[in-house]
Structure formats: structure tokens, C-alpha cells
Design a protein around this motif. Structure first.
Motif, PDB file in Angstrom:
ATOM      1  N   ARG A 109      12.484   3.642  -2.694  1.00 40.56           N
ATOM      2  CA  ARG A 109      13.011   4.734  -1.671  1.00 40.56           C
ATOM      3  C   ARG A 109      12.724   6.086  -2.231  1.00 40.56           C
ATOM      4  NH1 ARG A 109      17.454   1.152  -1.030  1.00 40.56           N
ATOM      5  NH2 ARG A 109      18.815   2.159  -2.573  1.00 40.56           N
ATOM      6  N   ILE A 110      12.855   6.273  -3.529  1.00 36.32           N
ATOM      7  CA  ILE A 110      12.509   7.697  -4.186  1.00 36.32           C
ATOM      8  C   ILE A 110      11.076   7.799  -4.118  1.00 36.32           C
ATOM      9  CG2 ILE A 110      12.677   8.774  -6.461  1.00 36.32           C
ATOM     10  CD1 ILE A 110      14.696   6.942  -7.341  1.00 36.32           C
ATOM     11  N   SER A 111      10.390   6.688  -4.373  1.00 36.20           N
ATOM     12  CA  SER A 111       8.757   6.787  -4.277  1.00 36.20           C
ATOM     13  C   SER A 111       8.419   7.057  -2.896  1.00 36.20           C
ATOM     14  CB  SER A 111       7.959   5.630  -4.748  1.00 36.20           C
ATOM     15  OG  SER A 111       8.266   5.419  -6.144  1.00 36.20           O
ATOM     16  N   ASN A 112       8.837   6.525  -1.754  1.00 35.13           N
ATOM     17  CA  ASN A 112       8.690   6.775  -0.384  1.00 35.13           C
ATOM     18  C   ASN A 112       9.095   8.251  -0.144  1.00 35.13           C
ATOM     19  OD1 ASN A 112       7.899   5.653   2.252  1.00 35.13           O
ATOM     20  ND2 ASN A 112      10.173   6.417   2.608  1.00 35.13           N
ATOM     21  N   SER A 113      10.364   8.665  -0.506  1.00 33.83           N
ATOM     22  CA  SER A 113      10.646  10.165  -0.342  1.00 33.83           C
ATOM     23  C   SER A 113       9.441  11.086  -0.861  1.00 33.83           C
ATOM     24  CB  SER A 113      11.953  10.307  -0.912  1.00 33.83           C
ATOM     25  OG  SER A 113      12.337  11.803  -0.832  1.00 33.83           O
ATOM     26  N   HIS A 114       9.158  10.555  -2.214  1.00 30.80           N
ATOM     27  CA  HIS A 114       8.135  11.639  -2.770  1.00 30.80           C
ATOM     28  C   HIS A 114       6.859  11.412  -2.287  1.00 30.80           C
ATOM     29  CE1 HIS A 114       6.778  14.547  -5.489  1.00 30.80           C
ATOM     30  NE2 HIS A 114       5.627  13.551  -6.270  1.00 30.80           N
ATOM     31  N   ALA A 115       6.261  10.413  -1.886  1.00 29.87           N
ATOM     32  CA  ALA A 115       5.005  10.228  -1.185  1.00 29.87           C
ATOM     33  C   ALA A 115       5.107  11.076   0.272  1.00 29.87           C
ATOM     34  CB  ALA A 115       4.932   8.726  -0.943  1.00 29.87           C
ATOM     35  N   SER A 116       6.137  10.862   0.883  1.00 28.82           N
ATOM     36  CA  SER A 116       6.261  11.549   2.159  1.00 28.82           C
ATOM     37  C   SER A 116       6.340  12.955   2.274  1.00 28.82           C
ATOM     38  CB  SER A 116       7.620  10.880   3.045  1.00 28.82           C
ATOM     39  OG  SER A 116       7.528   9.583   3.130  1.00 28.82           O
ATOM     40  N   VAL A 184      10.060  -1.630 -11.163  1.00 30.06           N
ATOM     41  CA  VAL A 184       8.972  -0.891 -10.280  1.00 30.06           C
ATOM     42  C   VAL A 184       9.107  -0.565  -8.986  1.00 30.06           C
ATOM     43  CG1 VAL A 184       7.774  -2.943  -9.836  1.00 30.06           C
ATOM     44  CG2 VAL A 184       6.280  -0.764  -9.858  1.00 30.06           C
ATOM     45  N   GLY A 185       8.847   0.507  -8.586  1.00 29.73           N
ATOM     46  CA  GLY A 185       8.948   0.807  -6.957  1.00 29.73           C
ATOM     47  C   GLY A 185       7.941   1.693  -6.601  1.00 29.73           C
ATOM     48  N   MET A 186       7.195   1.391  -5.454  1.00 26.18           N
ATOM     49  CA  MET A 186       6.057   2.020  -5.173  1.00 26.18           C
ATOM     50  C   MET A 186       6.023   2.261  -3.506  1.00 26.18           C
ATOM     51  SD  MET A 186       2.137   0.589  -5.676  1.00 26.18           S
ATOM     52  CE  MET A 186       0.502   1.421  -5.529  1.00 26.18           C
ATOM     53  N   ALA A 187       5.317   3.327  -3.137  1.00 25.87           N
ATOM     54  CA  ALA A 187       5.275   3.667  -1.687  1.00 25.87           C
ATOM     55  C   ALA A 187       4.183   4.361  -1.343  1.00 25.87           C
ATOM     56  CB  ALA A 187       6.712   4.548  -1.368  1.00 25.87           C
ATOM     57  N   CYS A 188       3.635   4.512  -0.153  1.00 30.18           N
ATOM     58  CA  CYS A 188       2.802   5.119   0.499  1.00 30.18           C
ATOM     59  C   CYS A 188       3.053   5.798   1.589  1.00 30.18           C
ATOM     60  CB  CYS A 188       1.383   4.006   0.721  1.00 30.18           C
ATOM     61  SG  CYS A 188       0.132   4.833   1.612  1.00 30.18           S
ATOM     62  N   ALA A 189       2.508   6.932   1.902  1.00 29.59           N
ATOM     63  CA  ALA A 189       2.810   7.830   3.147  1.00 29.59           C
ATOM     64  C   ALA A 189       1.626   8.655   3.878  1.00 29.59           C
ATOM     65  CB  ALA A 189       4.102   8.710   2.825  1.00 29.59           C
ATOM     66  N   VAL A 190       1.611   8.877   5.008  1.00 24.67           N
ATOM     67  CA  VAL A 190       0.664   9.756   5.506  1.00 24.67           C
ATOM     68  C   VAL A 190       1.432  10.774   6.033  1.00 24.67           C
ATOM     69  CG1 VAL A 190      -0.957   7.989   5.652  1.00 24.67           C
ATOM     70  CG2 VAL A 190       0.352   8.185   7.648  1.00 24.67           C
ATOM     71  N   THR A 191       0.476  11.748   6.702  1.00 20.87           N
ATOM     72  CA  THR A 191       1.234  12.822   7.398  1.00 20.87           C
ATOM     73  C   THR A 191       1.623  12.441   8.769  1.00 20.87           C
ATOM     74  OG1 THR A 191      -0.748  13.521   8.108  1.00 20.87           O
ATOM     75  CG2 THR A 191      -0.157  14.421   6.082  1.00 20.87           C
ATOM     76  N   GLU A 192       2.531  13.142   9.213  1.00 16.99           N
ATOM     77  CA  GLU A 192       3.154  13.010  10.601  1.00 16.99           C
ATOM     78  C   GLU A 192       2.131  12.490  11.527  1.00 16.99           C
ATOM     79  OE1 GLU A 192       6.366  14.772  13.929  1.00 16.99           O
ATOM     80  OE2 GLU A 192       6.111  15.603  11.809  1.00 16.99           O
ATOM     81  N   PHE A 193       0.983  13.570  11.573  1.00 16.37           N
ATOM     82  CA  PHE A 193       0.121  13.433  12.789  1.00 16.37           C
ATOM     83  C   PHE A 193      -1.344  12.915  11.902  1.00 16.37           C
ATOM     84  CE2 PHE A 193       2.715  17.053  13.772  1.00 16.37           C
ATOM     85  CZ  PHE A 193       3.045  16.849  15.136  1.00 16.37           C
ATOM     86  N   GLN A 195      -3.380  13.764   9.628  1.00 13.39           N
ATOM     87  CA  GLN A 195      -4.267  14.521   9.190  1.00 13.39           C
ATOM     88  C   GLN A 195      -3.969  15.028   7.919  1.00 13.39           C
ATOM     89  OE1 GLN A 195      -4.221  17.302  12.585  1.00 13.39           O
ATOM     90  NE2 GLN A 195      -4.797  15.915  13.912  1.00 13.39           N
ATOM     91  N   GLY A 196      -5.143  15.751   7.409  1.00 14.64           N
ATOM     92  CA  GLY A 196      -5.083  16.272   6.249  1.00 14.64           C
ATOM     93  C   GLY A 196      -5.034  15.672   5.006  1.00 14.64           C
ATOM     94  N   GLY A 197      -5.957  14.623   4.921  1.00 14.64           N
ATOM     95  CA  GLY A 197      -6.123  13.648   3.817  1.00 14.64           C
ATOM     96  C   GLY A 197      -5.190  12.742   3.725  1.00 14.64           C
ATOM     97  N   GLY A 198      -4.986  12.108   2.558  1.00 17.68           N
ATOM     98  CA  GLY A 198      -4.040  11.120   2.068  1.00 17.68           C
ATOM     99  C   GLY A 198      -4.784   9.589   2.485  1.00 17.68           C
ATOM    100  N   PRO A 199      -4.281   8.517   2.619  1.00 16.52           N
ATOM    101  CA  PRO A 199      -2.459   8.378   2.344  1.00 16.52           C
ATOM    102  C   PRO A 199      -2.163   8.923   0.711  1.00 16.52           C
ATOM    103  CG  PRO A 199      -3.257   6.572   3.067  1.00 16.52           C
ATOM    104  CD  PRO A 199      -4.581   7.227   2.867  1.00 16.52           C
ATOM    105  N   TYR A 200      -0.908   8.983   0.660  1.00 19.95           N
ATOM    106  CA  TYR A 200      -0.493   9.608  -0.740  1.00 19.95           C
ATOM    107  C   TYR A 200       0.570   8.566  -1.238  1.00 19.95           C
ATOM    108  CZ  TYR A 200      -1.856  14.271   0.552  1.00 19.95           C
ATOM    109  OH  TYR A 200      -2.616  15.513   0.967  1.00 19.95           O
ATOM    110  N   TRP A 201       0.290   8.369  -2.559  1.00 19.32           N
ATOM    111  CA  TRP A 201       0.994   7.182  -3.094  1.00 19.32           C
ATOM    112  C   TRP A 201       1.921   7.700  -4.443  1.00 19.32           C
ATOM    113  CZ3 TRP A 201       0.441   2.073  -2.131  1.00 19.32           C
ATOM    114  CH2 TRP A 201      -0.533   1.685  -1.231  1.00 19.32           C
TER     115      TRP A 201
END
Length: 210
Positions: A109-116, A184-193, A195-201
Motif C-alpha cells: 500500500r505504501i508503494s502504491n501510494s508513492h508510485a501513484s 517486500v511490497g511492490m506497486a505500479c501506477a500510471v497517470t490518471e489519463f 499520459q506523460g510517461g510511466g508506468p511508475y514503480w
């Protein structure tokens, strides 16, 4: 790339409505976790389709398995610039018996928050847009450990691809095999639309409670 002593997982994960499939196979090829992609974008004219994250459930299932396989292979890394790792040299790290990492939902969850945060604000850093560092985010979530490591990156669409990228960075590689980490915890996120690169991990590795 070496093909001996490989670890094969036969699995297919559909990442988007296009025909991008990952992973056709995942192997431990020598010192790398390898991944192959099948992309029929030219045939379907979907080459401009946004890059997507691997499903969260797939990351949860596959990431610990890949990292534990790497840890058990006694992989060695180059000399790290991370001050937290300088007291243990590369050969010592490689020779120690690494504990098996366990998936931790709080870390995820921490990873997901930071990736987002990175995805929505289009940056790549250990410090969030709120000014909190990795250790501060972990501590605020109620996790108390003397060993806290984070790896971040942008671009990969799967956990295996992200791990491969970190293996090519000495500090990140050292953290993946460090014998003191147990969760270990791991997450990936993309921008809302999308756009602008990513995904971010974001990948978090944490040791036992003191």
C-alpha cells in the motif's frame, strides 16, 4: 545471456485490450530474471496504445517469487554507493544465506501510494511530493524496522522488467539480495489519463521489527 540454471514460470497475463502479453515466460537466466513479450501492435494498429501496469494481483504473486529465486542464486553485485550497505562488502553479501522474502500488504500500500504520487505528478524520486522520505512513509504506516530500502523506476510494464532494471544498478541490486530484509511490497501506477510517461514503480524491502 546465460541460459543455464533457469527457473521457468509458464504464465500469461493480459495487460490491456491490445495484444500485449506479458509474460510468455519468466526465467532466471544466469544472473538475470528474463522476460519475453509478444506484441502484435503492428498487426492490430495499436502501437500507440498507452503503456499499462501489470495487474496488482500478478505483481503480488510473481515479484516475491522472482526476487527469492535471485536471492537463492547467490548473485553478487558491484560495489554499492549506498551508505547503509558499505559495512558489508559484495562477496559477504553474496555468500550469506538470504532469508525468503514474504509479501507485506502494508508495504504494498505504501508503494502504491508513492508510485501513484510519482505517476500523477510525473517525477521519479524517493522523496514524495509531500516531502516525506522512504523511511518516513514506512514509519508513518506503523512499521518499525532498522532496515528500510526502496527502489523506484519508470517505464517497465511488468515486475520482472522492473527487477531486471534494478539488477543493472549496483545499489538496487545490493538491496534485492541484502540478507537483512525479510518483507517486500511492490506497486505500479500510471497517470490518471495514462499520459506523460510511466508506468511508475516503487519496491519496498524491510527487515524484521527490532
Amino acid at each position: 545471456m546465460l541460459r543455464s540454471n533457469f527457473y521457468l514460470i509458464s504464465r500469461f497475463v493480459l495487460l490491456s485490450s491490445s495484444l500485449l502479453i506479458a509474460c510468455d515466460a519468466v526465467q532466471l537466466c544466469g544472473q538475470y530474471a528474463c522476460v519475453w513479450y509478444h506484441d502484435d501492435c503492428e498487426k492490430t494498429h495499436s502501437c500507440s496504445a498507452p503503456r499499462q501496469c501489470e495487474a496488482a494481483g500478478s505483481i503480488r504473486d510473481r515479484a516475491p517469487r522472482i526476487i527469492n529465486q535471485l536471492r537463492n542464486s547467490q548473485r553478487s553485485c558491484g560495489i554499492s554507493s549506498n551508505p547503509a550497505l558499505t559495512d558489508t562488502d559484495t562477496s559477504a553479501l553474496a555468500s550469506q544465506l538470504a532469508s525468503e522474502l514474504i509479501w507485506d500488504e502494508t508495504l504494498a500500500r505504501i508503494s502504491n501510494s508513492h508510485a501513484s504520487d510519482m505517476a500523477n505528478n510525473r517525477f521519479e524520486s524517493f522523496v514524495g511530493s509531500d516531502g516525506f522520505s522512504t523511511s518516513q512513509r514506512v514509519s508513518l504506516a506503523g512499521i518499525d524496522s532498522l532496515t528500510v530500502f526502496e527502489s523506484v523506476t519508470s517505464g517497465p510494464q511488468t515486475a520482472a522488467e522492473a527487477i531486471n532494471r534494478w539488477l543493472d544498478t549496483n545499489t538496487d541490486c545490493q538491496q534485492l539480495i541484502h540478507p537483512n530484509v525479510t518483507r517486500v511490497g511492490m506497486a505500479c501506477a500510471v497517470t490518471e489519463f495514462n499520459q506523460g510517461g510511466g508506468p511508475y514503480w516503487s519496491l519496498l524491502l524491510v527487515g524484521p521489527e527490532p
